[in-house]
Motif scaffolding. Structure first.
Motif, PDB file in Angstrom:
ATOM      1  N   TRP A 164       0.839  -1.204   0.000  1.00  0.00           N
ATOM      2  CA  TRP A 164       0.000   0.000   0.000  1.00  0.00           C
ATOM      3  C   TRP A 164       0.869   1.247   0.000  1.00  0.00           C
ATOM      4  O   TRP A 164       0.615   2.201  -0.748  1.00  0.00           O
ATOM      5  N   MET A 165       1.924   1.240   0.809  1.00  0.00           N
ATOM      6  CA  MET A 165       2.844   2.378   0.838  1.00  0.00           C
ATOM      7  C   MET A 165       3.576   2.529  -0.493  1.00  0.00           C
ATOM      8  O   MET A 165       3.744   3.648  -0.994  1.00  0.00           O
ATOM      9  N   LEU A 166       3.990   1.416  -1.068  1.00  0.00           N
ATOM     10  CA  LEU A 166       4.671   1.480  -2.362  1.00  0.00           C
ATOM     11  C   LEU A 166       3.737   2.007  -3.445  1.00  0.00           C
ATOM     12  O   LEU A 166       4.162   2.752  -4.340  1.00  0.00           O
ATOM     13  N   ALA A 167       2.464   1.620  -3.380  1.00  0.00           N
ATOM     14  CA  ALA A 167       1.493   2.103  -4.363  1.00  0.00           C
ATOM     15  C   ALA A 167       1.305   3.609  -4.253  1.00  0.00           C
ATOM     16  O   ALA A 167       1.136   4.311  -5.260  1.00  0.00           O
ATOM     17  N   ILE A 168       1.336   4.132  -3.021  1.00  0.00           N
ATOM     18  CA  ILE A 168       1.191   5.575  -2.813  1.00  0.00           C
ATOM     19  C   ILE A 168       2.426   6.325  -3.301  1.00  0.00           C
ATOM     20  O   ILE A 168       2.327   7.395  -3.924  1.00  0.00           O
ATOM     21  N   LEU A 169       3.602   5.730  -3.050  1.00  0.00           N
ATOM     22  CA  LEU A 169       4.855   6.434  -3.363  1.00  0.00           C
ATOM     23  C   LEU A 169       5.287   6.277  -4.823  1.00  0.00           C
ATOM     24  O   LEU A 169       6.032   7.116  -5.327  1.00  0.00           O
ATOM     25  N   SER A 170       4.842   5.210  -5.491  1.00  0.00           N
ATOM     26  CA  SER A 170       5.345   4.939  -6.837  1.00  0.00           C
ATOM     27  C   SER A 170       5.108   6.068  -7.841  1.00  0.00           C
ATOM     28  O   SER A 170       5.984   6.343  -8.675  1.00  0.00           O
ATOM     29  N   PRO A 171       3.965   6.777  -7.821  1.00  0.00           N
ATOM     30  CA  PRO A 171       3.816   7.885  -8.780  1.00  0.00           C
ATOM     31  C   PRO A 171       4.856   8.988  -8.576  1.00  0.00           C
ATOM     32  O   PRO A 171       5.260   9.653  -9.540  1.00  0.00           O
ATOM     33  N   TYR A 172       5.284   9.182  -7.335  1.00  0.00           N
ATOM     34  CA  TYR A 172       6.288  10.215  -7.044  1.00  0.00           C
ATOM     35  C   TYR A 172       7.707   9.724  -7.344  1.00  0.00           C
ATOM     36  O   TYR A 172       8.565  10.498  -7.766  1.00  0.00           O
ATOM     37  N   GLY A 175       7.028   8.111 -11.413  1.00  0.00           N
ATOM     38  CA  GLY A 175       6.223   8.877 -12.352  1.00  0.00           C
ATOM     39  C   GLY A 175       4.999   8.159 -12.869  1.00  0.00           C
ATOM     40  O   GLY A 175       4.339   8.641 -13.792  1.00  0.00           O
ATOM     41  N   LYS A 176       4.676   7.000 -12.301  1.00  0.00           N
ATOM     42  CA  LYS A 176       3.483   6.260 -12.720  1.00  0.00           C
ATOM     43  C   LYS A 176       3.119   5.287 -11.616  1.00  0.00           C
ATOM     44  O   LYS A 176       3.912   5.003 -10.717  1.00  0.00           O
ATOM     45  N   GLU A 177       1.881   4.779 -11.704  1.00  0.00           N
ATOM     46  CA  GLU A 177       1.457   3.788 -10.732  1.00  0.00           C
ATOM     47  C   GLU A 177       2.202   2.484 -10.962  1.00  0.00           C
ATOM     48  O   GLU A 177       2.329   2.010 -12.087  1.00  0.00           O
ATOM     49  N   GLY A 178       2.706   1.923  -9.869  1.00  0.00           N
ATOM     50  CA  GLY A 178       3.486   0.701 -10.001  1.00  0.00           C
ATOM     51  C   GLY A 178       2.766  -0.548  -9.523  1.00  0.00           C
ATOM     52  O   GLY A 178       3.123  -1.661  -9.891  1.00  0.00           O
ATOM     53  N   LEU A 179       1.764  -0.383  -8.687  1.00  0.00           N
ATOM     54  CA  LEU A 179       1.061  -1.526  -8.118  1.00  0.00           C
ATOM     55  C   LEU A 179      -0.439  -1.253  -8.096  1.00  0.00           C
ATOM     56  O   LEU A 179      -0.862  -0.112  -7.946  1.00  0.00           O
ATOM     57  N   GLY A 180      -1.211  -2.315  -8.220  1.00  0.00           N
ATOM     58  CA  GLY A 180      -2.654  -2.181  -8.140  1.00  0.00           C
ATOM     59  C   GLY A 180      -3.174  -2.657  -6.806  1.00  0.00           C
ATOM     60  O   GLY A 180      -2.467  -3.297  -6.025  1.00  0.00           O
TER      61      GLY A 180
END
Length: 258
Positions: A164-172, A175-180
């Protein structure tokens, strides 16, 4: 009590039969269809499949890999899933013996198999599998699994929380969503069945194996940079490594490092 040797022998055909049902789940669950009715039918001509044409592995061979009615080729995935589940049940029997825990982990193995194939096909991990799986895993941990309720609860929170934390941080970060959300709930389910330490091993193995496969696909130009590949199958791979080898890997680590 059933002789342990017979338990191992019977685990394979039982796994094959369940694997045949898993093929139905892989096909129907993403479409929102019932896995109970109607009876199995050819996806090409929709002719009902007779019981003698639906015997795991054997029917595929004696039908010459084709539908009896329309002669359309039958996908190799059907016997592959059956065989994988059969071998998986043998592995569970050999690892956990004739115990209630073995039955739970056999169910867990089958659920992971369905998740992996659905994610490969549709890039989704259905909530109808992962959410009930979390509940079942916690209940099993509180009753028959050796990990205990506290360990399983931490596994759910840690597994789901990390992704969940990785999903929140991945766009920053990328530059894109990394996990669903499906990946998050899947790792939470894995934590419910295996506990918090194996869930960390699951994530590590999934990340390493996913990176190796991703680099290989780029090198051989099977995919382009930036193209999405499903992470669910890698989480399933990591979970199976943790299920069968976590204790051995811990012992190896202790002997090697200490």
């Amino acid at each position: 009590m059933i002789d342990s040797w017979w338990f191992y022998v019977w685990s394979f055909p039982v796994g094959l039969v369940v694997g045949s049902f898993l093929n139905v789940c892989v096909y129907r669950v993403p479409a929102g269809q019932s896995v109970i009715s109607p009876r199995s039918q050819c996806p090409a001509c929709h002719a009902p499949i007779a019981w003698f044409d639906n015997i795991p592995l054997l029917s595929y061979l004696w039908l010459g890999r084709r539908c009896r009615h329309c002669q359309t080729s039958i996908s190799i995935r059907y016997p592959v899933i059956e065989l994988m589940n059969g071998l998986g049940y043998v592995g569970v029997a050999a690892t956990f013996g004739y115990t209630l825990a073995a039955g739970v982990y056999a169910l867990f193995f089958s659920a992971l198999l369905v998740v992996a194939w659905i994610d490969v096909d549709h890039l989704i991990i259905p909530d109808v599998i992962s959410l009930p799986g979390i509940v079942i895993g916690l209940l099993a941990a509180a009753t028959v699994l050796p990990i205990g309720m506290v360990n399983a609860t931490i596994g759910v929170l840690l597994g789901g929380g990390i992704l969940w934390m990785l999903a929140i941080l991945s766009p920053y970060l990328f530059g894109k969503e990394g996990l669903g959300g499906g990946d998050i709930k899947l790792l939470a389910m894995i934590g419910a069945f295996l506990g918090w330490q194996p869930v960390l091993l699951t994530l590590m193995m999934a990340s390493v194996f996913g990176a190796v496969v991703g680099i290989g696909l780029l090198v051989f130009k099977v995919m382009e940079r930036g193209q999405y590949i499903p992470f669910g199958p890698f989480l399933v791979f990591g979970a199976l490594v943790a299920l069968f080898f976590h204790a051995d890997l811990v012992q190896w680590y202790i002997k090697t490092m200490w």
